[in-house]
Design a protein around this motif. Structure first.
Motif, PDB file in Angstrom:
ATOM      1  N   ASP A   9       1.007  -1.323  -0.045  1.00  0.00           N
ATOM      2  CA  ASP A   9       0.185  -0.189  -0.077  1.00  0.00           C
ATOM      3  C   ASP A   9       0.962   1.221  -0.041  1.00  0.00           C
ATOM      4  O   ASP A   9       1.883   1.330   0.822  1.00  0.00           O
ATOM      5  CB  ASP A   9      -0.940  -0.091   1.282  1.00  0.00           C
ATOM      6  N   LEU A  10       0.563   2.209  -0.909  1.00  0.00           N
ATOM      7  CA  LEU A  10       1.453   3.118  -1.173  1.00  0.00           C
ATOM      8  C   LEU A  10       1.081   4.337   0.013  1.00  0.00           C
ATOM      9  O   LEU A  10      -0.095   4.389   0.602  1.00  0.00           O
ATOM     10  CB  LEU A  10       1.204   4.089  -2.336  1.00  0.00           C
ATOM     11  N   ASP A  11       2.158   5.118   0.779  1.00  0.00           N
ATOM     12  CA  ASP A  11       2.007   5.672   1.671  1.00  0.00           C
ATOM     13  C   ASP A  11       1.587   7.302   1.140  1.00  0.00           C
ATOM     14  O   ASP A  11       1.859   7.788   0.477  1.00  0.00           O
ATOM     15  CB  ASP A  11       3.132   6.160   2.501  1.00  0.00           C
ATOM     16  N   ASP A 104      -3.891   2.302  -4.879  1.00  0.00           N
ATOM     17  CA  ASP A 104      -2.635   2.381  -4.252  1.00  0.00           C
ATOM     18  C   ASP A 104      -2.434   1.158  -3.454  1.00  0.00           C
ATOM     19  O   ASP A 104      -1.793   1.164  -2.874  1.00  0.00           O
ATOM     20  CB  ASP A 104      -2.540   3.564  -3.538  1.00  0.00           C
ATOM     21  N   LYS A 158       3.355   1.302   8.587  1.00  0.00           N
ATOM     22  CA  LYS A 158       3.553   2.643   7.924  1.00  0.00           C
ATOM     23  C   LYS A 158       4.265   3.626   8.681  1.00  0.00           C
ATOM     24  O   LYS A 158       3.858   3.687  10.252  1.00  0.00           O
ATOM     25  CB  LYS A 158       2.141   2.984   7.480  1.00  0.00           C
TER      26      LYS A 158
HETATM   27 MG    MG Z   1      -2.229   4.232   0.930  1.00  0.00          MG
END
Ligand code: MG
Ligand code: TTP
Length: 406
Positions: A9-11, A104, A158
């Motif tokens: 998952d993109l930050d 994402d 994260k």
């Molecule tokens: Mg994300």
């Protein structure tokens, strides 16, 4: 041997795309969603902005009050869509067993890939590095024996994280976490569980299965498995459907034209949304009507050019509907719409005029939010008459992202 499932998952995705493009924004509180004097909500807040309590879904005005020094950006959905495609392409390079979940976010089955990379951890590190080098973005990765634990692991790690949950350690990772961390537990389930004295995932896992089934039916069983860190669901590659349809039977037979039209529009949007999820366009649109005496008719139209927009499906269906009703005086019992003759989108995008492209982008933006927050999170103008018929989703969100205003 346990499977190795990765969740990537993109930050702070939307903001990170802006920061990659404009280094002046890096390290600062940044918000994508609109200007503070606009009525919308925050779509994405940078981690620096989150330190001030800003988060997605918060009204822009509130965000401004909590953090006036933040930089507010309207954002551009096509840009994020493009970044998403490049992100998915990197993942697809790493494993053919890929399941994109949203713009994402994706699952990837990495079982047996140790021999290629030395370890699954190393594979994840390589993926993160490529995403950073090629897109300037940070991804967080969770690795576990199933999807649920992998997703929770990426979330816990994260930002810019990597967390591998070894076989047998799933349950102990989840045990201290609050219920809300478990996918599938909404506000309502959480409240009910709280009333039973259950506050953590660990407590949920020790609750007798029968008790859970009693309160939640079949969902209780799934809840129990997930809380115990067990999730056998396979990675599902987007499949090639042959046809997609939706229909609805009215509580009472109706001649109410606006209601029929709005229902057709709602069903068209559902069909369109699924069509795009399958990355297909349709050549054929079919309308189905059942009258009060149970006579059922279908009418079909072949489009000159394959399409996947809600509007093309609805317009065609509505035309067929008007023609059918001009010969029929009975009330309608059931209305349905379907698409078939599905094709992969050609490389015709460049040929499309700007407004058609905008429509497609808008549809996709809506899909994205609906996927996350339930279909009724957004009511388009066309389905607005149904607002009181279809309740809002559990969380009651009505979200706004850039380019969503019509
Ligand atoms: Mg994300
Ligand atoms: P998320 O992955 O939920 O959030 P994020 O990437 O911004 O932050 P992180 O994953 O690091 O916690 O959502 C991805 C994108 O989806 C987000 O950047 C913007 C969009 N989005 C909205 O438009 N509205 C919302 O309410 C949420 C949660 C996300």
């Amino acid at each position: 041997m346990a499977r190795r499932i990765m969740h990537i998952d993109l930050d702070a995705f939307f903001v990170s795309v802006e920061q990659a493009e404009n280094p002046e924004l890096q390290g600062k509180p940044v918000v994508v969603g609109g200007r503070p004097d606009q009525r919308g909500v925050v779509a994405c807040a940078s981690y620096e902005a989150r330190a001030f309590g800003l988060h997605a879904g918060m009204p822009l005005a509130t965000a401004y009050r909590s953090c006036p020094q933040a930089i507010f950006i309207e954002g551009s959905f096509p840009k994020y869509r493009h970044a998403s495609q490049r992100f998915m392409a990197i993942l697809a390079d790493s494993s053919p067993y890929l399941e994109p979940v949203s713009l994402d976010e994706a699952y990837l089955d990495a079982t047996g890939f140790e021999s290629l990379y030395g370890s699954i951890r190393q594979m994840a590190t390589n993926i993160k590095q490529r995403i950073k080098d090629e897109l300037g973005l940070c991804a967080s990765v969770g690795i576990a024996s199933g999807k649920v634990v992998a997703k929770i692991a990426s979330d816990l790690s994260k930002p810019d994280g990597l967390l591998e949950v070894l076989e047998g350690k799933e349950r102990s990772l989840l045990a201290p976490l609050p219920l809300a961390k478990l996918p599938g537990i909404g506000k309502k389930s959480e409240r009910l569980l709280n009333s039973l004295g259950i506050h953590t995932i660990g407590q949920l896992a020790t609750l007798p299965l029968d008790t859970l089934k009693q309160h939640f039916g079949a969902a209780g069983e799934v809840m129990h498995r997930y809380a115990s860190g067990i999730d056998d669901r396979e990675i599902e590659a987007p499949s090639a459907a042959k046809s997609i349809s939706r229909e609805t039977t009215f509580g009472t037979d109706t001649r109410d034209h606006p209601l029929l039209k709005a229902t057709l529009s709602y069903l068209s949007e559902r069909v369109g949304s699924e069509l795009r999820q399958h990355a297909r366009q349709a050549r054929c649109v079919t309308l189905k009507l059942r009258y009060a005496d149970f006579t059922t008719i279908t009418r079909r139209h072949t489009l000159r050019q394959a399409s996947d927009t809600d509007q093309a499906i609805f317009n065609t269906g509505f035309q067929l509907f008007k023609e059918a009703l001009s010969h029929e005086k009975q009330a309608v019992r059931l209305i349905g719409i379907g698409v078939s003759n599905l094709v992969e989108p050609g490389k015709q995008l460049d040929l499309l005029d700007a407004s058609a492209q905008r429509l497609e982008q808008l549809d996709r933006a809506i899909d994205r939010i609906r996927k996350k927050y339930g279909f009724t999170a957004i009511q388009t103008g066309r389905t607005l008459p149904l607002k009181d018929i279809f309740p809002t989703d559990d969380k009651g969100y009505t979200l706004h992202t850039p380019s969503l205003s019509r």
